[in-house]
Design an enzyme around this catalytic site. Structure first.
Site: not given
Ligand code: FPP
Length: 245
Positions: A25, A73
């Site tokens: 996250d 998501n």
């Molecule tokens: C959470 O951060 C992250 C996600 C929902 C997406 C994770 C995806 C990746 C790291 C890219 C692809 C993955 C792989 C395994 C190649 P957030 O967007 O909720 O951050 P925030 O809480 O700061 O808004």
């Protein structure tokens, strides 16, 4: 296989958990702080996943499971969803080209059926390659929800029972064999980066006795030294599994 691998670091023995799971996250906030679009945070986050997975393999961990995209998501803006899907496709494409060389197994946990066709094909390909190897395995939770996993498993068990293919006695062991994580030990340690302290529908069945570790560090900044800290904290925990020592 031994339940844990041991590593000697700075004169002390550290037990490396066999299975670590991570809620990656903080990508969006990491980007915002730099005046970048959220998608830039996901791009750096995806590179970081690669780095951490390599590190986990090198220190002797058996399984790393990460939460890449949840069943919830899809509610995000369309351009963000599409950017994450593109990153996953890029990652899986590269994995198909390198996992044989690096002897890495990879599994996707989640509802693959409703993913875009090109992703489904890549998942089938990584499954086929993984079946030929033993050793470190990365699990990517994609279109994954813990409740969805449990309902899907229950439906599959019920169908097998009706067909006479399932054990009549439903035990924890039998039920576990219907989950995406069938055959994989539960994670000893679950890490969540980005400052929130909740499980967010991640590995609901498997987290029953996991140690939880929360850090304010945003995922793109969570490097090997941060993982070492989490493993050290895990080593300091007193795990009793409901018993008494
Ligand atoms: C959470 O951060 C992250 C996600 C929902 C997406 C994770 C995806 C990746 C790291 C890219 C692809 C993955 C792989 C395994 C190649 P957030 O967007 O909720 O951050 P925030 O809480 O700061 O808004």
């Amino acid at each position: 296989m031994a339940p844990v691998t041991e590593k000697t670091g700075a004169g002390e023995k550290i037990t490396i958990p066999r299975h670590v799971a991570i809620i990656m996250d903080g990508n969006g906030r990491w980007a915002k702080r730099r005046g970048l679009p959220r998608t830039a945070g996901h791009a750096v986050g995806s590179e970081n996943f690669r780095k951490i997975a390599t590190y986990c393999k090198n220190i002797g961990m058996d399984y790393l499971t990460v939460y890449a995209f949840s069943t919830e998501n899809w509610k995000r803006p369309a351009d963000e969803v599409s950017a994450i899907m593109k990153l996953l496709k890029k990652y899986l494409d590269e994995a198909v080209a390198t996992m044989e060389r690096d002897k890495i197994r990879m599994k996707v946990f989640g509802n693959v059926k409703t993913l875009p066709e090109e992703l489904r094909k890549l998942v089938a390909k990584t499954d086929e390659i993984s079946a030929r190897y033993e050793g470190f395995q990365a699990n990517i939770c994609l279109n994954y929800g813990g409740r969805d996993e449990i309902i899907t498993a229950a439906k599959r068990y019920a169908a097998d029972l009706l067909e006479g293919r399932a054990a009549r006695e439903l035990t924890e062991e039998v039920f576990s064999s219907y989950l995406y994580s069938a055959g994989i030990p539960d994670p000893e340690l679950i890490i969540r980066t980005g400052g929130e302290q909740r499980i967010s529908n991640f590995l609901l069945w498997q987290c029953a006795y996991s140690e939880l570790y929360y850090t304010d560090t945003f995922w793109p900044d969570f490097g090997p030294a941060e993982l070492d800290k989490a493993i050290a904290a895990y080593n300091a925990r007193d795990r009793r599994f409901g018993g008494v020592k």
